[in-house]
Write a protein that holds these residues in place. Sequence first.
Motif, PDB file in Angstrom:
ATOM      1  N   SER A   7       0.844  -1.200   0.000  1.00 48.66           N
ATOM      2  CA  SER A   7       0.000   0.000   0.000  1.00 48.66           C
ATOM      3  C   SER A   7       0.875   1.244   0.000  1.00 48.66           C
ATOM      4  N   ALA A   8       0.348   2.302  -0.569  1.00 51.92           N
ATOM      5  CA  ALA A   8       1.038   3.596  -0.561  1.00 51.92           C
ATOM      6  C   ALA A   8       0.008   4.684  -0.336  1.00 51.92           C
ATOM      7  N   ALA A   9       0.429   5.745   0.301  1.00 55.12           N
ATOM      8  CA  ALA A   9      -0.479   6.870   0.570  1.00 55.12           C
ATOM      9  C   ALA A   9       0.311   8.164   0.569  1.00 55.12           C
ATOM     10  N   THR A  10      -0.313   9.207   0.093  1.00 51.93           N
ATOM     11  CA  THR A  10       0.242  10.553   0.255  1.00 51.93           C
ATOM     12  C   THR A  10      -0.672  11.325   1.190  1.00 51.93           C
ATOM     13  N   ILE A  11      -0.065  12.084   2.083  1.00 49.56           N
ATOM     14  CA  ILE A  11      -0.797  12.927   3.024  1.00 49.56           C
ATOM     15  C   ILE A  11      -0.334  14.367   2.825  1.00 49.56           C
ATOM     16  N   VAL A  49       0.007  21.649  13.330  1.00 47.81           N
ATOM     17  CA  VAL A  49       1.166  20.787  13.500  1.00 47.81           C
ATOM     18  C   VAL A  49       2.111  21.091  12.340  1.00 47.81           C
ATOM     19  N   THR A  50       3.407  20.976  12.565  1.00 49.65           N
ATOM     20  CA  THR A  50       4.372  21.309  11.525  1.00 49.65           C
ATOM     21  C   THR A  50       5.058  20.091  10.929  1.00 49.65           C
ATOM     22  N   ASP A  51       4.762  18.904  11.444  1.00 50.30           N
ATOM     23  CA  ASP A  51       5.314  17.669  10.890  1.00 50.30           C
ATOM     24  C   ASP A  51       4.367  16.535  11.239  1.00 50.30           C
ATOM     25  N   LEU A  52       4.477  15.422  10.544  1.00 48.39           N
ATOM     26  CA  LEU A  52       3.604  14.277  10.796  1.00 48.39           C
ATOM     27  C   LEU A  52       4.408  13.083  11.292  1.00 48.39           C
ATOM     28  N   PRO A  53       3.807  12.227  12.113  1.00 52.90           N
ATOM     29  CA  PRO A  53       4.505  11.050  12.656  1.00 52.90           C
ATOM     30  C   PRO A  53       4.871  10.039  11.567  1.00 52.90           C
ATOM     31  N   ASP A  54       5.724   9.092  11.939  1.00 50.30           N
ATOM     32  CA  ASP A  54       6.151   8.064  10.995  1.00 50.30           C
ATOM     33  C   ASP A  54       5.062   7.044  10.709  1.00 50.30           C
ATOM     34  N   ASP A  55       4.125   6.874  11.629  1.00 49.04           N
ATOM     35  CA  ASP A  55       3.096   5.846  11.505  1.00 49.04           C
ATOM     36  C   ASP A  55       1.805   6.431  10.930  1.00 49.04           C
ATOM     37  N   LEU A  56       1.323   5.855   9.826  1.00 50.10           N
ATOM     38  CA  LEU A  56       0.145   6.407   9.160  1.00 50.10           C
ATOM     39  C   LEU A  56      -1.112   6.265  10.007  1.00 50.10           C
ATOM     40  N   GLU A  57      -1.236   5.193  10.753  1.00 47.52           N
ATOM     41  CA  GLU A  57      -2.413   5.031  11.599  1.00 47.52           C
ATOM     42  C   GLU A  57      -2.510   6.141  12.633  1.00 47.52           C
ATOM     43  N   THR A  58      -1.382   6.561  13.160  1.00 52.51           N
ATOM     44  CA  THR A  58      -1.368   7.675  14.106  1.00 52.51           C
ATOM     45  C   THR A  58      -1.842   8.957  13.439  1.00 52.51           C
ATOM     46  N   VAL A  59      -1.406   9.180  12.199  1.00 54.78           N
ATOM     47  CA  VAL A  59      -1.829  10.366  11.450  1.00 54.78           C
ATOM     48  C   VAL A  59      -3.347  10.378  11.284  1.00 54.78           C
ATOM     49  N   TYR A  76      -4.745  16.994   8.722  1.00 56.95           N
ATOM     50  CA  TYR A  76      -4.182  16.985   7.381  1.00 56.95           C
ATOM     51  C   TYR A  76      -5.261  17.433   6.410  1.00 56.95           C
ATOM     52  N   ARG A  77      -4.850  17.825   5.214  1.00 59.37           N
ATOM     53  CA  ARG A  77      -5.786  18.355   4.223  1.00 59.37           C
ATOM     54  C   ARG A  77      -6.313  17.289   3.279  1.00 59.37           C
ATOM     55  N   LEU A  78      -5.450  16.373   2.867  1.00 58.28           N
ATOM     56  CA  LEU A  78      -5.782  15.474   1.770  1.00 58.28           C
ATOM     57  C   LEU A  78      -5.057  14.154   1.960  1.00 58.28           C
ATOM     58  N   ALA A  79      -5.768  13.051   1.729  1.00 60.77           N
ATOM     59  CA  ALA A  79      -5.163  11.719   1.744  1.00 60.77           C
ATOM     60  C   ALA A  79      -5.466  11.031   0.419  1.00 60.77           C
ATOM     61  N   ASN A  80      -4.431  10.527  -0.214  1.00 64.84           N
ATOM     62  CA  ASN A  80      -4.549   9.814  -1.490  1.00 64.84           C
ATOM     63  C   ASN A  80      -3.949   8.433  -1.271  1.00 64.84           C
ATOM     64  N   GLU A  81      -4.754   7.381  -1.360  1.00 64.88           N
ATOM     65  CA  GLU A  81      -4.294   6.053  -0.969  1.00 64.88           C
ATOM     66  C   GLU A  81      -4.533   5.029  -2.071  1.00 64.88           C
ATOM     67  N   LEU A  82      -3.629   4.045  -2.140  1.00 63.96           N
ATOM     68  CA  LEU A  82      -3.680   3.018  -3.170  1.00 63.96           C
ATOM     69  C   LEU A  82      -3.072   1.734  -2.617  1.00 63.96           C
ATOM     70  N   GLU A  83      -3.758   0.613  -2.832  1.00 63.74           N
ATOM     71  CA  GLU A  83      -3.250  -0.695  -2.402  1.00 63.74           C
ATOM     72  C   GLU A  83      -3.411  -1.688  -3.540  1.00 63.74           C
ATOM     73  N   LEU A  84      -2.381  -2.483  -3.777  1.00 60.79           N
ATOM     74  CA  LEU A  84      -2.408  -3.525  -4.796  1.00 60.79           C
ATOM     75  C   LEU A  84      -2.065  -4.860  -4.152  1.00 60.79           C
ATOM     76  N   ASP A 247       3.262   1.106   3.017  1.00 58.29           N
ATOM     77  CA  ASP A 247       2.924   0.107   4.043  1.00 58.29           C
ATOM     78  C   ASP A 247       2.829   0.759   5.418  1.00 58.29           C
ATOM     79  N   ASP A 248       2.177   1.919   5.429  1.00 57.66           N
ATOM     80  CA  ASP A 248       1.836   2.666   6.646  1.00 57.66           C
ATOM     81  C   ASP A 248       3.021   3.302   7.364  1.00 57.66           C
ATOM     82  N   ARG A 249       4.180   3.360   6.702  1.00 52.29           N
ATOM     83  CA  ARG A 249       5.342   4.011   7.303  1.00 52.29           C
ATOM     84  C   ARG A 249       5.797   5.188   6.443  1.00 52.29           C
TER      85      ARG A 249
END
Length: 339
Positions: A7-11, A49-59, A76-84, A247-249
Amino acid sequence: MVERTTSAATITLLPGHSENTAEGGDALDSAMPDYDGKSLDAWFVADAVTDLPDDLETVREMRKQLPEYDEGLRQYRLANELELSFSTEDGRTVVDSSVTRKTNANEKPSYVGVEGEAGEENVVRDIIERDDLDWFDGKDKLRADVAGKRFESDAVREAVDGIEGVRASVLFGGSDTYIEIMREKFYELGPVEFLETTGMEFEAVPAFIVQPPTMYTFLELAVMADGTSLARVWDVSPYPKHYLYVDDRKRDETEFEEGSRLEGGEWRQNENANERFGQWALEEQGLRSPFSPHTRTGYEQYIDHATSIGRYPAMAYGEDGAELTASQVAFNLPPLFPW
């Protein structure tokens, strides 16, 4: 049988500090320009907030708490997610019937929250509270406008040096619903009546109302049967800040200063101009944006040129497999446009 899933995501984050003056914050303390306290930073709240944590679930669980709202708002403003995912019997071929692709297309967009600090010059809140105008239905938070701003490819079969795989891409964006409505009213009423109706000064109606800009990311994910994976973010809006999670990191992020000065030197909170914001607000007029009024072919040509001179992708992360490397996959697979 081996299962391959990546999986991949942009935040997308709009950086800001505490805007709650009741607790020592600064009402004008984000990466938005404020134009002498009469515009964006005075109208809306950033993500506190000025930075985001390493773990996506926390975000996903993070919320900003403001006294003007009875619920926490996403940070956060926008989440774009994709899993194959797919199955492979030999680490070289893909079982056709096993291929799945998932996105977050059904996720509700984040809210745009209107600043509620007392004593501020806030045209948007004034309009909300006026009885003679119903532009915003009296609401001090509206979900971002994402209509017509999502393009998704199918799961496309690929092969690199005899190893089969699957890839897909999503280009997703969003804009400020309040600004979109103000744009409609600006053209409906005309500049003079618009200014008279809102009480807004001429300087506060720059390009971002005449043509509201879009925050966006162009995310692509490739997964090969031998376990190689590659996430690439081919393009992002120049404003604000974007992160890549695989992969959520957290794996990569774009460079971003909270602000920049046209004349150079160190930018400070509450300064009127923000050069990066200005560049973003103007890009809708050209081929630089996938949501510009020009053809998609023009945007493809722009990206093809940008990648040829080495500036792109904007973010990337890959892991080597049993036979291939992420670099081999990257070399063999040009951008997959999702339309």
